[in-house]
Design an enzyme around this catalytic site. Structure first.
Site, PDB file in Angstrom:
ATOM      1  N   LYS A   1      59.061  56.561  68.091  1.00 58.22           N
ATOM      2  CA  LYS A   1      59.562  57.256  69.292  1.00 58.22           C
ATOM      3  C   LYS A   1      60.984  56.803  69.628  1.00 58.22           C
ATOM      4  CE  LYS A   1      56.314  55.682  72.090  1.00 58.22           C
ATOM      5  NZ  LYS A   1      55.483  54.843  71.225  1.00 58.22           N
TER       6      LYS A   1
ATOM      7  N   ARG B   1      51.895  57.238  80.017  1.00 63.73           N
ATOM      8  CA  ARG B   1      50.960  56.539  79.134  1.00 63.73           C
ATOM      9  C   ARG B   1      49.529  56.642  79.629  1.00 63.73           C
ATOM     10  NH1 ARG B   1      54.770  52.752  76.602  1.00 63.73           N
ATOM     11  NH2 ARG B   1      53.794  51.430  75.067  1.00 63.73           N
TER      12      ARG B   1
ATOM     13  N   ARG C   1      59.308  45.529  61.665  1.00 62.19           N
ATOM     14  CA  ARG C   1      60.239  45.502  62.799  1.00 62.19           C
ATOM     15  C   ARG C   1      60.394  44.065  63.307  1.00 62.19           C
ATOM     16  NH1 ARG C   1      59.019  49.611  67.585  1.00 62.19           N
ATOM     17  NH2 ARG C   1      57.529  48.121  68.381  1.00 62.19           N
TER      18      ARG C   1
ATOM     19  N   ARG D   1      60.260  40.805  69.589  1.00 65.63           N
ATOM     20  CA  ARG D   1      59.547  41.083  70.828  1.00 65.63           C
ATOM     21  C   ARG D   1      58.276  40.260  70.885  1.00 65.63           C
ATOM     22  NH1 ARG D   1      59.103  47.526  71.550  1.00 65.63           N
ATOM     23  NH2 ARG D   1      57.190  46.804  72.544  1.00 65.63           N
TER      24      ARG D   1
ATOM     25  N   ARG E   1      47.505  46.820  71.948  1.00 65.81           N
ATOM     26  CA  ARG E   1      48.365  47.952  72.303  1.00 65.81           C
ATOM     27  C   ARG E   1      47.833  49.247  71.696  1.00 65.81           C
ATOM     28  NH1 ARG E   1      53.699  45.825  70.061  1.00 65.81           N
ATOM     29  NH2 ARG E   1      54.714  47.690  70.894  1.00 65.81           N
TER      30      ARG E   1
HETATM   31  P1  AMP Z   1      56.852  49.901  74.567  1.00 60.73           P
HETATM   32  O1  AMP Z   1      58.188  49.296  74.317  1.00 60.73           O
HETATM   33  O2  AMP Z   1      56.938  51.361  74.976  1.00 60.73           O
HETATM   34  O3  AMP Z   1      55.878  49.668  73.445  1.00 60.73           O
HETATM   35  O4  AMP Z   1      56.249  49.162  75.850  1.00 60.73           O
HETATM   36  C1  AMP Z   1      55.987  47.777  75.848  1.00 60.73           C
HETATM   37  C2  AMP Z   1      54.981  47.441  76.919  1.00 60.73           C
HETATM   38  O5  AMP Z   1      55.496  47.795  78.213  1.00 60.73           O
HETATM   39  C3  AMP Z   1      53.649  48.172  76.829  1.00 60.73           C
HETATM   40  O6  AMP Z   1      52.771  47.554  75.919  1.00 60.73           O
HETATM   41  C4  AMP Z   1      53.166  48.089  78.272  1.00 60.73           C
HETATM   42  O7  AMP Z   1      52.693  46.786  78.576  1.00 60.73           O
HETATM   43  C5  AMP Z   1      54.446  48.279  79.054  1.00 60.73           C
HETATM   44  N1  AMP Z   1      54.709  49.699  79.345  1.00 60.73           N
HETATM   45  C6  AMP Z   1      55.754  50.460  78.884  1.00 60.73           C
HETATM   46  N2  AMP Z   1      55.681  51.699  79.375  1.00 60.73           N
HETATM   47  C7  AMP Z   1      54.572  51.746  80.151  1.00 60.73           C
HETATM   48  C8  AMP Z   1      53.936  52.782  80.902  1.00 60.73           C
HETATM   49  N3  AMP Z   1      54.443  54.014  80.958  1.00 60.73           N
HETATM   50  N4  AMP Z   1      52.787  52.465  81.564  1.00 60.73           N
HETATM   51  C9  AMP Z   1      52.267  51.223  81.520  1.00 60.73           C
HETATM   52  N5  AMP Z   1      52.801  50.220  80.818  1.00 60.73           N
HETATM   53  C10 AMP Z   1      53.946  50.464  80.136  1.00 60.73           C
END
Ligand code: AMP
Length: 189
Positions: A13, A88, A127, A135, A146
């Site tokens: 994404k 999400r 990654r 990360r 996740r």
């Molecule tokens: P990402 O970089 O999109 O994988 O997001 C990393 C982490 O941020 C996720 O595993 C969640 O803990 C949190 N997070 C990001 N976006 C959301 C969302 N829209 N709703 C809830 N948690 C989020």
């Protein structure tokens, strides 16, 4: 043009959102990046969400809805935005519909990046290896969490958008350029 990219962690994404940002002048809004910035800056919100993110769980809907609602009002979103990591949950998707309606903005497409989960694990491990700043949530144990959060809380959004007639799919396993081409075909010139 306002669009959503949806897919499990590691589906690509962020990569595609950056390409769309460069090519179409849309603003990438990655809620994960926004949260990580809060953590780096040690803001009250950052301190509150750090453990949740590190564990691979989702941050509460209220926080996320509020964050996006304020963010899309900013000037850099006037040409449109790409939501990367939001919504999400079904509650976030419903709140997004309402806020876009209230702000008189449209949602032009919801694009699902369809991927094979085993390949995802390999991709995320890569990654983690290649990134200068790894990360905290890019590791095998958290990834399972996740992915589980994606399956149980995020995947139910797909029928929601399907019923609204705006869900489109692309092959997230294809090479980056091919995924970009499929997305361009959906969005048009
Ligand atoms: P990402 O970089 O999109 O994988 O997001 C990393 C982490 O941020 C996720 O595993 C969640 O803990 C949190 N997070 C990001 N976006 C959301 C969302 N829209 N709703 C809830 N948690 C989020």
């Amino acid at each position: 043009m306002n669009i959503i990219l949806i897919g499990p962690p590691g589906a690509g994404k962020g990569t595609q959102a950056k390409i769309l940002e460069d090519e179409r002048g849309l603003k990438q809004l990655s809620t994960g990046d926004m949260l990580r910035a809060e953590i780096t800056e040690k803001t009250p919100l950052g301190l509150k969400v750090k453990e949740i993110i590190d564990s691979g769980s989702l941050v509460s809907d209220d926080i996320m809805i509020d964050m996006i609602s304020h963010r899309i009002d900013k000037d850099d979103c006037v040409r449109g935005f790409i939501l990367d990591g939001f919504p999400r949950t079904v509650a976030q998707a419903e709140a997004l519909d309402k806020m876009l309606h209230d702000k008189k903005k449209d949602l032009n497409a919801v694009i699902q990046l369809v991927v094979d989960e085993d390949a995802l694990i390999a991709r995320i491990e890569k990654r983690a290896r290649e990134s200068a700043t790894v990360r905290a949530d890019d590791n095998a144990a958290t990834l399972q969490k996740r992915l589980e959060a994606y399956r149980s809380q995020t995947a139910p959004i797909l029928p929601y958008y399907q019923n609204h007639g705006i869900l489109r799919t692309v092959d997230g396993m294809a090479p980056v350029e091919e995924v970009t081409r499929q997305i361009a075909e959906i969005l048009g010139q």
